[in-house]
Design an enzyme around this catalytic site. Structure first.
Site, mmCIF file in Angstrom:
data_model
loop_
_atom_site.group_PDB
_atom_site.id
_atom_site.type_symbol
_atom_site.label_atom_id
_atom_site.label_comp_id
_atom_site.label_asym_id
_atom_site.label_seq_id
_atom_site.Cartn_x
_atom_site.Cartn_y
_atom_site.Cartn_z
ATOM 1 N N THR A 100 0.818 -1.210 0.000
ATOM 2 C CA THR A 100 0.000 0.000 0.000
ATOM 3 C C THR A 100 0.854 1.263 0.000
ATOM 4 O O THR A 100 2.005 1.242 0.455
ATOM 5 C CB THR A 100 -0.898 0.001 1.255
ATOM 6 O OG1 THR A 100 -1.549 1.248 1.373
ATOM 7 C CG2 THR A 100 -0.105 -0.239 2.533
ATOM 8 N N ASP A 101 0.253 2.368 -0.446
ATOM 9 C CA ASP A 101 0.961 3.656 -0.372
ATOM 10 C C ASP A 101 1.099 4.150 1.067
ATOM 11 O O ASP A 101 1.903 5.037 1.353
ATOM 12 C CB ASP A 101 0.276 4.717 -1.243
ATOM 13 C CG ASP A 101 -1.175 4.996 -0.869
ATOM 14 O OD1 ASP A 101 -1.694 4.372 0.074
ATOM 15 O OD2 ASP A 101 -1.797 5.863 -1.539
ATOM 16 N N GLU A 102 0.312 3.562 1.999
ATOM 17 C CA GLU A 102 0.313 4.067 3.374
ATOM 18 C C GLU A 102 1.660 3.866 4.073
ATOM 19 O O GLU A 102 1.933 4.508 5.073
ATOM 20 C CB GLU A 102 -0.791 3.397 4.196
ATOM 21 C CG GLU A 102 -2.156 3.608 3.596
ATOM 22 C CD GLU A 102 -3.328 3.486 4.570
ATOM 23 O OE1 GLU A 102 -3.087 3.368 5.783
ATOM 24 O OE2 GLU A 102 -4.467 3.516 4.090
ATOM 25 N N TYR B 291 -1.819 -0.662 10.993
ATOM 26 C CA TYR B 291 -1.999 -1.297 9.678
ATOM 27 C C TYR B 291 -0.784 -1.037 8.784
ATOM 28 O O TYR B 291 -0.161 -1.968 8.261
ATOM 29 C CB TYR B 291 -3.277 -0.786 8.985
ATOM 30 C CG TYR B 291 -3.324 -1.092 7.503
ATOM 31 C CD1 TYR B 291 -3.418 -2.394 7.037
ATOM 32 C CD2 TYR B 291 -3.238 -0.058 6.554
ATOM 33 C CE1 TYR B 291 -3.436 -2.680 5.674
ATOM 34 C CE2 TYR B 291 -3.258 -0.335 5.193
ATOM 35 C CZ TYR B 291 -3.352 -1.645 4.757
ATOM 36 O OH TYR B 291 -3.362 -1.922 3.410
ATOM 37 N N LYS C 65 2.123 -3.553 7.250
ATOM 38 C CA LYS C 65 2.384 -3.717 5.810
ATOM 39 C C LYS C 65 3.858 -3.387 5.517
ATOM 40 O O LYS C 65 4.502 -4.063 4.718
ATOM 41 C CB LYS C 65 1.462 -2.808 4.982
ATOM 42 C CG LYS C 65 0.003 -3.211 4.991
ATOM 43 C CD LYS C 65 -0.275 -4.582 4.376
ATOM 44 C CE LYS C 65 -0.097 -4.634 2.875
ATOM 45 N NZ LYS C 65 -0.517 -5.957 2.328
HETATM 46 P P1 NAD Z 1 -9.890 -7.136 1.993
HETATM 47 O O1 NAD Z 1 -9.887 -6.885 3.465
HETATM 48 O O2 NAD Z 1 -11.081 -6.818 1.198
HETATM 49 O O3 NAD Z 1 -9.560 -8.695 1.719
HETATM 50 C C1 NAD Z 1 -8.567 -9.379 2.429
HETATM 51 C C2 NAD Z 1 -8.744 -10.869 2.144
HETATM 52 O O4 NAD Z 1 -7.694 -11.578 2.831
HETATM 53 C C3 NAD Z 1 -10.069 -11.450 2.649
HETATM 54 O O5 NAD Z 1 -10.656 -12.264 1.660
HETATM 55 C C4 NAD Z 1 -9.662 -12.260 3.869
HETATM 56 O O6 NAD Z 1 -10.526 -13.374 4.123
HETATM 57 C C5 NAD Z 1 -8.267 -12.695 3.491
HETATM 58 N N1 NAD Z 1 -7.438 -13.005 4.668
HETATM 59 C C6 NAD Z 1 -7.256 -12.248 5.774
HETATM 60 N N2 NAD Z 1 -6.454 -12.886 6.641
HETATM 61 C C7 NAD Z 1 -6.106 -14.053 6.057
HETATM 62 C C8 NAD Z 1 -5.269 -15.140 6.452
HETATM 63 N N3 NAD Z 1 -4.659 -15.150 7.654
HETATM 64 N N4 NAD Z 1 -5.117 -16.183 5.610
HETATM 65 C C9 NAD Z 1 -5.750 -16.192 4.393
HETATM 66 N N5 NAD Z 1 -6.566 -15.213 3.984
HETATM 67 C C10 NAD Z 1 -6.726 -14.147 4.805
HETATM 68 O O7 NAD Z 1 -8.594 -6.402 1.455
HETATM 69 P P2 NAD Z 1 -8.379 -5.594 0.077
HETATM 70 O O8 NAD Z 1 -8.855 -4.215 0.246
HETATM 71 O O9 NAD Z 1 -8.846 -6.396 -1.046
HETATM 72 O O10 NAD Z 1 -6.773 -5.548 0.062
HETATM 73 C C11 NAD Z 1 -6.031 -6.619 -0.505
HETATM 74 C C12 NAD Z 1 -4.552 -6.305 -0.375
HETATM 75 O O11 NAD Z 1 -4.260 -5.101 -1.072
HETATM 76 C C13 NAD Z 1 -4.082 -6.093 1.064
HETATM 77 O O12 NAD Z 1 -2.805 -6.663 1.180
HETATM 78 C C14 NAD Z 1 -4.016 -4.585 1.217
HETATM 79 O O13 NAD Z 1 -3.048 -4.213 2.161
HETATM 80 C C15 NAD Z 1 -3.624 -4.171 -0.185
HETATM 81 N N6 NAD Z 1 -4.072 -2.823 -0.631
HETATM 82 C C16 NAD Z 1 -5.384 -2.461 -0.497
HETATM 83 C C17 NAD Z 1 -5.798 -1.213 -0.990
HETATM 84 C C18 NAD Z 1 -7.242 -0.776 -0.916
HETATM 85 O O14 NAD Z 1 -7.546 0.367 -1.263
HETATM 86 N N7 NAD Z 1 -8.180 -1.614 -0.516
HETATM 87 C C19 NAD Z 1 -4.859 -0.352 -1.578
HETATM 88 C C20 NAD Z 1 -3.522 -0.758 -1.665
HETATM 89 C C21 NAD Z 1 -3.140 -2.000 -1.197
HETATM 90 O O1 DAU Z 2 -4.163 4.029 0.552
HETATM 91 C C1 DAU Z 2 -4.396 2.662 0.418
HETATM 92 C C2 DAU Z 2 -5.238 2.173 1.573
HETATM 93 O O2 DAU Z 2 -6.560 2.642 1.333
HETATM 94 C C3 DAU Z 2 -5.232 0.653 1.739
HETATM 95 O O3 DAU Z 2 -3.942 0.235 2.052
HETATM 96 C C4 DAU Z 2 -6.209 0.239 2.847
HETATM 97 O O4 DAU Z 2 -6.272 -1.174 2.905
HETATM 98 C C5 DAU Z 2 -7.575 0.787 2.512
HETATM 99 O O5 DAU Z 2 -8.472 0.483 3.561
HETATM 100 C C6 DAU Z 2 -7.515 2.304 2.306
HETATM 101 O O6 DAU Z 2 -7.217 2.962 3.545
HETATM 102 P P1 DAU Z 2 -7.970 4.315 3.994
HETATM 103 O O7 DAU Z 2 -7.867 4.436 5.457
HETATM 104 O O8 DAU Z 2 -7.526 5.468 3.170
HETATM 105 O O9 DAU Z 2 -9.486 3.940 3.525
HETATM 106 P P2 DAU Z 2 -10.892 4.188 4.219
HETATM 107 O O10 DAU Z 2 -11.927 3.821 3.204
HETATM 108 O O11 DAU Z 2 -10.973 3.557 5.565
HETATM 109 O O12 DAU Z 2 -10.923 5.756 4.421
HETATM 110 C C7 DAU Z 2 -10.767 6.666 3.342
HETATM 111 C C8 DAU Z 2 -10.735 8.066 3.929
HETATM 112 O O13 DAU Z 2 -12.050 8.386 4.439
HETATM 113 C C9 DAU Z 2 -9.794 8.225 5.115
HETATM 114 O O14 DAU Z 2 -9.214 9.524 5.072
HETATM 115 C C10 DAU Z 2 -10.701 8.107 6.340
HETATM 116 C C11 DAU Z 2 -12.012 8.667 5.840
HETATM 117 N N1 DAU Z 2 -13.220 8.055 6.436
HETATM 118 C C12 DAU Z 2 -13.353 6.702 6.402
HETATM 119 C C13 DAU Z 2 -14.459 6.067 6.916
HETATM 120 C C14 DAU Z 2 -14.586 4.573 6.910
HETATM 121 C C15 DAU Z 2 -14.246 8.853 6.956
HETATM 122 O O15 DAU Z 2 -14.143 10.095 6.957
HETATM 123 N N2 DAU Z 2 -15.350 8.245 7.467
HETATM 124 C C16 DAU Z 2 -15.504 6.880 7.486
HETATM 125 O O16 DAU Z 2 -16.532 6.373 7.988
#
Ligand code: NAD
Ligand code: DAU
Length: 378
Positions: free
Chosen positions: A135-137, A184, A188
């Site tokens: 992730t970019d985080e 988190y 990562k």
């Molecule tokens: P998500 O939470 O929707 O899905 C995670 C999946 O991993 C689920 O299906 C869960 O059952 C599985 N999982 C969790 N723990 C496990 C374990 N111990 N063994 C096997 N499976 C397990 O997550 P997402 O948003 O799809 O993110 C996927 C990946 O991409 C993550 O590594 C996250 O850090 C990364 N990522 C997410 C975002 C985003 O915006 N969502 C952005 C950048 C990177």
């Molecule tokens: O940047 C990549 C990341 O993006 C991934 O690595 C994470 O897995 C993914 O969850 C996401 O993280 P964020 O924390 O940015 O996503 P989230 O949807 O939780 O929140 C987006 C923004 O909105 C953040 O600034 C927090 C804000 N927020 C979020 C929620 C859930 C609110 O203001 N209210 C809310 O209820």
């Protein structure tokens, strides 16, 4: 070349799009989806491909090294695309240990299983790939400054004419020093370091990519966009953290999956690639777009749901701005986002409104209680 690929976390949001893309695009490959099915994993995300002959689902925990090793041997695995993780920042603030366990120890178990199996083969690491999705985080947070004079490198980018695509001159590069702030992102970051260490120490062919915020169908409704779409539908408050001034760079999830496909096949071993949309939005602005789109599609008058906006206590350690520079990926591998943001958000809102049953199955019952308690505690 034919591949047997384990995709971890394939029942989650991004993983399900990656599984779908690979199963449909590469009928010669065997795709093994390894997922523990935590609260975030949902096999209903994959009903369209679940009966394909080149797809296998295995319910397993990545922390279980013996099980991972057994699967690698059983399926003669030569590629791993690792997405399984605990992914929600708010949960990591309440329960950091689960994040360390899955994201750090789970990644380590998977690396070690791959090491043992691949080193046991005559050809060893030849033709193998361990691709870790991050992730970019991990890069920390950027300031908001005057972005005047910055142009987007993409032809299909974020912006409508009245929208900035950037909120500052600084961007995260692949060389930016890691500076994670939440449990988190710390977990990562640790997992990214472990992946690179397996390349540097044992010669494992690894790749790491760091992507910005994804949006699109099948995202678990604890995340901003699906949560707000669902709350508007049910006329529930929309909890905006702090002043809603935080900036995120949004990428349509299918474009992330396309990037993963390109990088898995053409990326250079031991490299890092940033993936992002050059599509920055202040939370409050994207929330207004969501409200407007949902109201329009539901036939409500403009402004009807604005009153649901509710400013709440900020997220602890809330990073101000994320901004990915993905020009290396564009220059070296020719990847660009395929969708203009307006098109992507319209498709996304429509999908959630058209798939209310998918949403209701998740949000009813136990999860609803969890969600209510989570917000009561804030
Ligand atoms: P998500 O939470 O929707 O899905 C995670 C999946 O991993 C689920 O299906 C869960 O059952 C599985 N999982 C969790 N723990 C496990 C374990 N111990 N063994 C096997 N499976 C397990 O997550 P997402 O948003 O799809 O993110 C996927 C990946 O991409 C993550 O590594 C996250 O850090 C990364 N990522 C997410 C975002 C985003 O915006 N969502 C952005 C950048 C990177
Ligand atoms: O940047 C990549 C990341 O993006 C991934 O690595 C994470 O897995 C993914 O969850 C996401 O993280 P964020 O924390 O940015 O996503 P989230 O949807 O939780 O929140 C987006 C923004 O909105 C953040 O600034 C927090 C804000 N927020 C979020 C929620 C859930 C609110 O203001 N209210 C809310 O209820």
């Amino acid at each position: 070349m034919k591949h047997n690929i384990i995709i971890t976390g394939g029942a989650g949001f991004i993983g399900s799009h990656v599984v779908r893309l690979f199963v449909n695009k590469y009928p010669d490959y065997h795709i093994i989806n390894v997922d523990k099915l935590t609260y975030a994993g949902n096999l209903a995300n994959l009903t369209d491909i679940e009966n394909k002959p080149n797809y296998t689902f295995v319910k397993a925990d990545i922390c279980d090294l013996d099980k991972m090793l057994g699967l690698m041997k059983e399926y003669n695995v030569d590629g791993i695309i690792h997405l399984a993780a605990e992914s929600h920042v708010d949960r990591s603030i309440k329960d950091p240990f689960t994040f360390a366990k899955t994201n750090v120890m789970g990644t380590l178990a998977l690396l070690q299983a791959a090491k043992i199996y691949w080193e046991s083969l005559p050809e060893k690491y030849e033709g193998k790939r361990f691709y870790h999705i991050s992730t970019d985080e991990v890069y920390g947070a950027l300031e908001l400054t005057d972005p005047e004079g910055i142009e987007s490198p993409f032809t299909t980018t974020a912006s409508s004419s009245e929208h900035h695509y950037a909120y500052g001159k600084e961007f995260f590069l692949e060389t930016t020093k890691y500076d994670p702030h939440s449990p988190y992102s710390a977990s990562k970051a640790a997992s990214d370091h472990f992946v690179r260490s397996y390349h540097d120490t044992y010669g494992m062919p690894t790749i790491v990519t760091n992507c910005s915020n994804n949006y699109g169908p099948y995202q678990f409704p604890e995340k901003l966009i699906p949560l707000f779409i669902n709350n508007i539908r049910h006329r529930k408050p929309l909890p905006v953290y702090g002043k809603g001034e935080n900036v995120r760079d949004w990428l349509y999830v299918v474009d992330h999956a396309r990037a993963i496909d390109t990088i898995f096949h053409e990326g250079k071993i031991a490299e890092t690639y940033n993936i992002g949309g050059f599509n920055e939005w202040k939370n409050i602005d994207i929330i207004k777009v969501i409200i407007k789109t949902v109201d329009r599609l539901l036939g409500n008058p403009e402004g009807y749901s604005d009153e649901l906006i509710t400013y709440v206590t900020d997220r602890a350690g809330h990073d101000l701005r994320y901004a990915i520079d993905s020009r290396k990926l564009q220059a070296e591998l020719g990847w660009e986002p395929s969708l203009q943001f307006e098109e992507g958000i319209e498709k996304t809102v429509r999908w959630y409104l058209d798939n209310q049953e998918w949403m209701d199955t998740i949000t009813s019952g136990e999860y609803e209680k969890y969600y209510e308690s989570m917000y009561k505690d804030r």
